[in-house]
Design a protein around this motif. Structure first.
Motif, PDB file in Angstrom:
ATOM      1  N   ASN A  47       0.827  -1.207   0.000  1.00  0.00           N
ATOM      2  CA  ASN A  47       0.000   0.000   0.000  1.00  0.00           C
ATOM      3  C   ASN A  47       0.853   1.245   0.000  1.00  0.00           C
ATOM      4  O   ASN A  47       0.542   2.225  -0.680  1.00  0.00           O
TER       5      ASN A  47
ATOM      6  N   ILE B 207       2.190   1.627  -3.512  1.00  0.00           N
ATOM      7  CA  ILE B 207       1.167   2.125  -4.435  1.00  0.00           C
ATOM      8  C   ILE B 207       0.964   3.622  -4.224  1.00  0.00           C
ATOM      9  O   ILE B 207       0.844   4.390  -5.187  1.00  0.00           O
ATOM     10  N   GLN B 208       0.954   4.055  -2.978  1.00  0.00           N
ATOM     11  CA  GLN B 208       0.795   5.486  -2.698  1.00  0.00           C
ATOM     12  C   GLN B 208       1.980   6.280  -3.237  1.00  0.00           C
ATOM     13  O   GLN B 208       1.813   7.374  -3.783  1.00  0.00           O
ATOM     14  N   GLN B 209       3.188   5.739  -3.105  1.00  0.00           N
ATOM     15  CA  GLN B 209       4.374   6.409  -3.627  1.00  0.00           C
ATOM     16  C   GLN B 209       4.315   6.492  -5.151  1.00  0.00           C
ATOM     17  O   GLN B 209       4.649   7.526  -5.737  1.00  0.00           O
ATOM     18  N   ALA B 210       3.874   5.422  -5.810  1.00  0.00           N
ATOM     19  CA  ALA B 210       3.739   5.441  -7.269  1.00  0.00           C
ATOM     20  C   ALA B 210       2.692   6.457  -7.707  1.00  0.00           C
ATOM     21  O   ALA B 210       2.884   7.172  -8.695  1.00  0.00           O
ATOM     22  N   ASN B 211       1.595   6.543  -6.959  1.00  0.00           N
ATOM     23  CA  ASN B 211       0.553   7.521  -7.254  1.00  0.00           C
ATOM     24  C   ASN B 211       1.107   8.940  -7.175  1.00  0.00           C
ATOM     25  O   ASN B 211       0.849   9.765  -8.058  1.00  0.00           O
ATOM     26  N   THR B 212       1.875   9.218  -6.147  1.00  0.00           N
ATOM     27  CA  THR B 212       2.470  10.549  -5.988  1.00  0.00           C
ATOM     28  C   THR B 212       3.439  10.850  -7.118  1.00  0.00           C
ATOM     29  O   THR B 212       3.457  11.962  -7.655  1.00  0.00           O
ATOM     30  N   GLN B 213       4.237   9.862  -7.498  1.00  0.00           N
ATOM     31  CA  GLN B 213       5.200  10.065  -8.573  1.00  0.00           C
ATOM     32  C   GLN B 213       4.507  10.333  -9.903  1.00  0.00           C
ATOM     33  O   GLN B 213       4.897  11.232 -10.649  1.00  0.00           O
ATOM     34  N   VAL B 214       3.483   9.558 -10.219  1.00  0.00           N
ATOM     35  CA  VAL B 214       2.781   9.737 -11.495  1.00  0.00           C
ATOM     36  C   VAL B 214       2.092  11.095 -11.532  1.00  0.00           C
ATOM     37  O   VAL B 214       2.124  11.798 -12.534  1.00  0.00           O
ATOM     38  N   ARG B 215       1.482  11.498 -10.427  1.00  0.00           N
ATOM     39  CA  ARG B 215       0.831  12.810 -10.374  1.00  0.00           C
ATOM     40  C   ARG B 215       1.824  13.948 -10.546  1.00  0.00           C
ATOM     41  O   ARG B 215       1.484  15.000 -11.063  1.00  0.00           O
ATOM     42  N   SER B 216       3.074  13.737 -10.131  1.00  0.00           N
ATOM     43  CA  SER B 216       4.074  14.791 -10.296  1.00  0.00           C
ATOM     44  C   SER B 216       4.446  14.980 -11.762  1.00  0.00           C
ATOM     45  O   SER B 216       4.904  16.053 -12.160  1.00  0.00           O
TER      46      SER B 216
ATOM     47  N   PHE C  72      -7.701  15.463 -12.907  1.00  0.00           N
ATOM     48  CA  PHE C  72      -6.854  14.991 -11.834  1.00  0.00           C
ATOM     49  C   PHE C  72      -6.636  16.032 -10.749  1.00  0.00           C
ATOM     50  O   PHE C  72      -5.864  15.812  -9.823  1.00  0.00           O
TER      51      PHE C  72
END
Length: 109
Positions: free
Chosen positions: A35, A38-47, A107
């Motif tokens: 989890n 996944i949260q770290q990947a979400n933050t990276q993609v949003r950046s 987004f």
């Protein structure tokens, strides 16, 4: 009448039960790390969205300039399909700008 005797667990059954419990505990601990991943990947993609939308605006501007030059050269040459070419180039520029704007608003950037 037949009485039921409770059988005691053998060494193999105890080992199997212990391994099942330890595996479940390990998987639960890994799921919590997953989890966080996944949260770290979400933050990276949003950046990357801000850079991506800016890139789409830049591509739209370049297409607009190229399209303007092509339409101007067709217009000066007296071609009959100048309006069709102008609509195609203008439409592609508008499409890129609208897509970039929708991505930003969708987004919440």
């Amino acid at each position: 009448m037949k009485t039921c005797k409770r059988k005691s667990w053998g060494k193999a059954q105890k080992t199997a039960a212990l391994s099942i419990v330890l595996t479940a505990a390990y998987l639960l601990a890994k799921a919590q790390d997953g989890n966080a991943g996944i949260q770290q990947a979400n933050t990276q993609v949003r950046s990357y969205f801000e850079s991506g939308t800016n890139l789409m605006y830049a591509i739209g501007a370049i297409l607009g300039l190229i399209g303007a030059v092509k339409v101007y050269s067709k217009w000066n040459a007296g071609d009959q399909d100048t309006s069709k070419v102008a609509a195609a180039w203008f439409g592609s520029c508008i499409f890129l700008v609208v897509v970039a704007t929708i991505i930003k608003s969708f987004f919440g950037l």
